[in-house]
Design a protein around this motif. Structure first.
Motif, PDB file in Angstrom:
ATOM      1  N   THR A 165      46.700  27.005 -31.396  1.00 21.15           N
ATOM      2  CA  THR A 165      46.190  27.967 -30.405  1.00 21.15           C
ATOM      3  C   THR A 165      46.789  27.690 -29.018  1.00 21.15           C
ATOM      4  OG1 THR A 165      44.119  27.769 -31.642  1.00 21.15           O
ATOM      5  CG2 THR A 165      44.069  29.125 -29.650  1.00 21.15           C
ATOM      6  N   ASP A 208      51.272  11.240 -36.284  1.00 17.91           N
ATOM      7  CA  ASP A 208      49.995  10.658 -35.891  1.00 17.91           C
ATOM      8  C   ASP A 208      50.062  10.325 -34.398  1.00 17.91           C
ATOM      9  OD1 ASP A 208      47.843   8.905 -35.446  1.00 17.91           O
ATOM     10  OD2 ASP A 208      47.981   8.037 -37.451  1.00 17.91           O
ATOM     11  N   THR A 209      49.141  10.856 -33.625  1.00 16.32           N
ATOM     12  CA  THR A 209      49.168  10.658 -32.165  1.00 16.32           C
ATOM     13  C   THR A 209      48.962   9.195 -31.785  1.00 16.32           C
ATOM     14  OG1 THR A 209      48.374  12.910 -31.955  1.00 16.32           O
ATOM     15  CG2 THR A 209      48.162  11.576 -30.001  1.00 16.32           C
ATOM     16  N   TYR A 239      40.991  28.057 -39.535  1.00 13.27           N
ATOM     17  CA  TYR A 239      41.173  26.622 -39.293  1.00 13.27           C
ATOM     18  C   TYR A 239      39.878  26.076 -38.699  1.00 13.27           C
ATOM     19  CZ  TYR A 239      43.823  22.365 -38.849  1.00 13.27           C
ATOM     20  OH  TYR A 239      44.280  21.081 -39.039  1.00 13.27           O
ATOM     21  N   SER A 249      42.044  19.629 -28.260  1.00 14.66           N
ATOM     22  CA  SER A 249      40.697  19.436 -28.755  1.00 14.66           C
ATOM     23  C   SER A 249      40.813  18.423 -29.896  1.00 14.66           C
ATOM     24  CB  SER A 249      40.171  20.790 -29.218  1.00 14.66           C
ATOM     25  OG  SER A 249      39.206  20.653 -30.166  1.00 14.66           O
ATOM     26  N   SER A 297      45.728  24.545 -35.531  1.00 17.84           N
ATOM     27  CA  SER A 297      46.412  25.791 -35.897  1.00 17.84           C
ATOM     28  C   SER A 297      47.256  26.361 -34.762  1.00 17.84           C
ATOM     29  CB  SER A 297      45.392  26.812 -36.378  1.00 17.84           C
ATOM     30  OG  SER A 297      44.533  27.141 -35.302  1.00 17.84           O
ATOM     31  N   PHE A 319      40.285  26.406 -31.370  1.00 16.35           N
ATOM     32  CA  PHE A 319      40.007  26.735 -29.964  1.00 16.35           C
ATOM     33  C   PHE A 319      39.640  28.208 -29.792  1.00 16.35           C
ATOM     34  CE2 PHE A 319      42.941  23.729 -27.384  1.00 16.35           C
ATOM     35  CZ  PHE A 319      41.855  23.044 -26.885  1.00 16.35           C
ATOM     36  N   SER A 336      45.649   9.149 -42.416  1.00 17.71           N
ATOM     37  CA  SER A 336      45.938   9.172 -40.969  1.00 17.71           C
ATOM     38  C   SER A 336      45.001  10.059 -40.152  1.00 17.71           C
ATOM     39  CB  SER A 336      47.393   9.603 -40.739  1.00 17.71           C
ATOM     40  OG  SER A 336      47.669  10.735 -41.508  1.00 17.71           O
ATOM     41  N   PHE A 354      46.788  17.195 -30.717  1.00 16.18           N
ATOM     42  CA  PHE A 354      45.998  17.483 -31.929  1.00 16.18           C
ATOM     43  C   PHE A 354      46.136  18.987 -32.163  1.00 16.18           C
ATOM     44  CE2 PHE A 354      43.984  13.739 -29.958  1.00 16.18           C
ATOM     45  CZ  PHE A 354      44.106  12.835 -31.012  1.00 16.18           C
ATOM     46  N   ASP A 370      50.530  17.117 -35.314  1.00 18.54           N
ATOM     47  CA  ASP A 370      49.286  16.985 -36.066  1.00 18.54           C
ATOM     48  C   ASP A 370      49.622  16.212 -37.338  1.00 18.54           C
ATOM     49  OD1 ASP A 370      46.448  18.901 -35.978  1.00 18.54           O
ATOM     50  OD2 ASP A 370      46.869  17.774 -37.814  1.00 18.54           O
ATOM     51  N   TYR A 390      39.588  17.187 -43.058  1.00 16.75           N
ATOM     52  CA  TYR A 390      40.654  18.197 -43.194  1.00 16.75           C
ATOM     53  C   TYR A 390      41.409  17.996 -44.509  1.00 16.75           C
ATOM     54  CZ  TYR A 390      39.936  19.715 -38.370  1.00 16.75           C
ATOM     55  OH  TYR A 390      39.387  20.224 -37.212  1.00 16.75           O
ATOM     56  N   ILE A 415      41.996  11.108 -38.035  1.00 22.15           N
ATOM     57  CA  ILE A 415      40.946  10.474 -37.213  1.00 22.15           C
ATOM     58  C   ILE A 415      39.635  11.240 -37.415  1.00 22.15           C
ATOM     59  CG2 ILE A 415      40.173  10.040 -34.835  1.00 22.15           C
ATOM     60  CD1 ILE A 415      43.108   9.779 -34.014  1.00 22.15           C
TER      61      ILE A 415
HETATM   62  C1  LIG Z   1      39.659  20.122 -33.578  1.00 27.42           C
HETATM   63  S1  LIG Z   1      41.167  20.228 -34.495  1.00 27.42           S
HETATM   64  C2  LIG Z   1      42.269  21.008 -33.379  1.00 27.42           C
HETATM   65  C3  LIG Z   1      42.128  22.515 -33.451  1.00 27.42           C
HETATM   66  C4  LIG Z   1      43.097  23.244 -32.538  1.00 27.42           C
HETATM   67  N1  LIG Z   1      42.734  23.102 -31.130  1.00 27.42           N
HETATM   68  C5  LIG Z   1      43.153  24.722 -32.911  1.00 27.42           C
HETATM   69  O1  LIG Z   1      42.925  25.578 -32.055  1.00 27.42           O
HETATM   70  O2  LIG Z   1      43.378  25.027 -34.099  1.00 27.42           O
HETATM   71  C6  LIG Z   1      41.696  18.556 -34.514  1.00 27.42           C
HETATM   72  C7  LIG Z   1      43.028  18.316 -35.202  1.00 27.42           C
HETATM   73  O3  LIG Z   1      43.355  16.938 -35.086  1.00 27.42           O
HETATM   74  C8  LIG Z   1      44.151  16.605 -36.213  1.00 27.42           C
HETATM   75  N2  LIG Z   1      44.213  15.142 -36.313  1.00 27.42           N
HETATM   76  C9  LIG Z   1      43.320  14.277 -36.860  1.00 27.42           C
HETATM   77  N3  LIG Z   1      43.773  13.020 -36.754  1.00 27.42           N
HETATM   78  C10 LIG Z   1      44.973  13.067 -36.129  1.00 27.42           C
HETATM   79  C11 LIG Z   1      45.936  12.087 -35.719  1.00 27.42           C
HETATM   80  N4  LIG Z   1      45.752  10.799 -35.990  1.00 27.42           N
HETATM   81  N5  LIG Z   1      47.063  12.496 -35.091  1.00 27.42           N
HETATM   82  C12 LIG Z   1      47.286  13.827 -34.861  1.00 27.42           C
HETATM   83  N6  LIG Z   1      46.431  14.799 -35.242  1.00 27.42           N
HETATM   84  C13 LIG Z   1      45.275  14.428 -35.852  1.00 27.42           C
HETATM   85  C14 LIG Z   1      43.431  17.300 -37.370  1.00 27.42           C
HETATM   86  O4  LIG Z   1      44.303  17.448 -38.481  1.00 27.42           O
HETATM   87  C15 LIG Z   1      43.069  18.635 -36.709  1.00 27.42           C
HETATM   88  O5  LIG Z   1      44.048  19.593 -36.954  1.00 27.42           O
END
Ligand SMILES: C[S@@+](CC[C@H](N)C(=O)[O-])C[C@H]1O[C@@H](n2cnc3c(N)ncnc32)[C@H](O)[C@@H]1O
Length: 373
Positions: A61, A227-228, A29, A245, A59, A33, A275, A56, A77, A254, A277
């Motif tokens: 973690t 979506d957050t 992924y 993160s 995967s 993290f 959706s 967010f 997510d 993605y 970000i």
């Molecule tokens: C940096 S990654 C997180 C990785 C996670 N910490 C891990 O260990 O796998 C950021 C995540 O934010 C998600 N994301 C992007 N836009 C979002 C939104 N509007 N709402 C929720 N999740 C979102 C992406 O799909 C992605 O999985």
């Protein structure tokens, strides 16, 4: 305060630490993290039985580390694949149940054997756009057989487990260059390679799960595709710690990198595109989105998260810089601005030097963990 003092003593570089702990290595992924980061925050800032939220999720973690430490986890997510991976990573499956997969792999092997001998009945490829540009005909046939046999499994946890195994090999057997490069290339893939890779991947997942399913029983997890930025995602829940993160502006797409994984699994990359970000596609154009758009998005996320987090509890964000139109963007400063119009107040920061053995998201060699309450 004492807990913060403990956190200040942690060496956040984790230069030698393994990232393949527990179920953390079952699927690649982007921007995953280092598991030791959520582990330390969860251990210091929560008690067993409490709930940790990751807005967010990626995967999962955070959720794995929470469950291992006896905490419950919630997360969301926009990427359906992220939610599936997180579910599989946190759902314990006993060795007895995993044993069903031996006969499952055997059934697939026999059907693929019959296919190459011309004895398997007609195989109809799924209705996926440009499938033949991205997969060889015989790869498509093997993937169809594998997918059908997964659907025939009797237990939902085994189905999800095998779908994650299948997703783990799809880019490898496609004409897509890599997980983080959506470009068609020619690869040397032969008859039965797809099955062999899937069987190898499934056996790897079985080994991983057999080694840690008991640890995963220490806590419960619950995830949503959401979506957050939208209000009320976890109206029925409250959390004792948030650790996350977030996506960085201009870092990943993605929806693009996972496109064929999602399509094979019956998921929707087009709604993810709308959706997601920070997507490179939205930020890289000259008249595209800017750091101010990212700030507004993150402000909404802070506000919604504040309604889930209990009062006087911590919100930890792990973030680095990114490059936008040739400029270095200090995402930490953007997040501080975004948090100003929310109920959070800044508490502390911890700096981590990037592990130079690994590919980094950006040219800067440091990223930071920020803590709000
Ligand atoms: C940096 S990654 C997180 C990785 C996670 N910490 C891990 O260990 O796998 C950021 C995540 O934010 C998600 N994301 C992007 N836009 C979002 C939104 N509007 N709402 C929720 N999740 C979102 C992406 O799909 C992605 O999985």
């Amino acid at each position: 305060m004492i807990r913060l003092e403990m956190l200040k003593k942690v060496d956040w570089d984790f230069a030698e630490a393994s990232t393949n702990t527990a179920t953390n290595a079952i699927h690649p992924y982007p921007a995953k993290f280092i598991p030791q980061i959520p582990y330390h925050f969860i251990n210091e800032l929560t008690l067993p039985g409490e709930t940790v939220y990751d807005p967010f999720l990626g995967s999962g973690t955070t959720a794995v580390e929470a469950n291992i430490l006896g905490r419950n986890a919630i997360g969301n997510d926009v990427n359906e694949l992220a939610v599936l991976i997180s579910k599989v990573k946190t759902t314990p499956i006993s060795i007895q149940r995993l044993d069903f997969l031996n006969s499952f792999l055997d059934r697939i092997r026999k059907r693929i054997d019959r296919y190459y001998k011309g004895k398997e009945s007609e195989i109809s490829p799924p209705d996926i756009i440009n499938l033949n540009l991205w997969f060889k005909d015989f790869v498509i046939a093997e993937l169809v057989v594998i997918k059908e046999e997964i659907e025939n499994l009797s237990y939902q946890d085994l189905k999800d487990f095998c779908l994650v195994g299948l997703s783990g090999v799809i880019i490898n057997v496609s004409n897509q260059d890599s997980d983080t490069r959506y470009v068609r290339v020619s690869k040397n893939i032969n008859h039965e390679d797809t099955f062999i890779k899937f069987a190898k991947q499934t056996n790897k997942l079985i080994r991983i799960m057999s080694g840690c399913y008991k640890q995963l029983e220490n806590g419960h997890s619950f995830f949503k595709v959401a979506d957050t930025r939208k209000e009320g995602i976890f109206g029925e829940y409250s959390a004792d710690l948030v650790i996350t993160s977030p996506p960085y502006p201009n870092a990943y797409d993605y929806h693009l990198y996972h496109k064929y994984r999602l399509l094979w699994l019956g998921m929707n990359p087009y709604s993810l595109k709308k959706s997601e970000i920070g997507a490179h596609a939205d930020y890289s154009k000259n008249n595209g989105m800017t750091e101010f758009d990212f700030q507004k998005d993150m402000e909404k996320c802070f506000l919604n998260t504040s309604s889930i987090l209990k009062r006087r509890k911590y919100f930890v964000v792990v973030i680095g810089d990114s490059i936008l139109k040739g400029q270095n963007i200090r995402n930490n400063e953007i997040l501080k601005q975004a948090a100003q119009n929310t109920p959070f107040s800044f508490v502390a920061e911890f700096t981590k030097n990037l592990n130079l053995r690994k590919k980094s998201l950006n040219s800067k060699k440091k990223y930071k963990n920020y803590l709000w309450d």
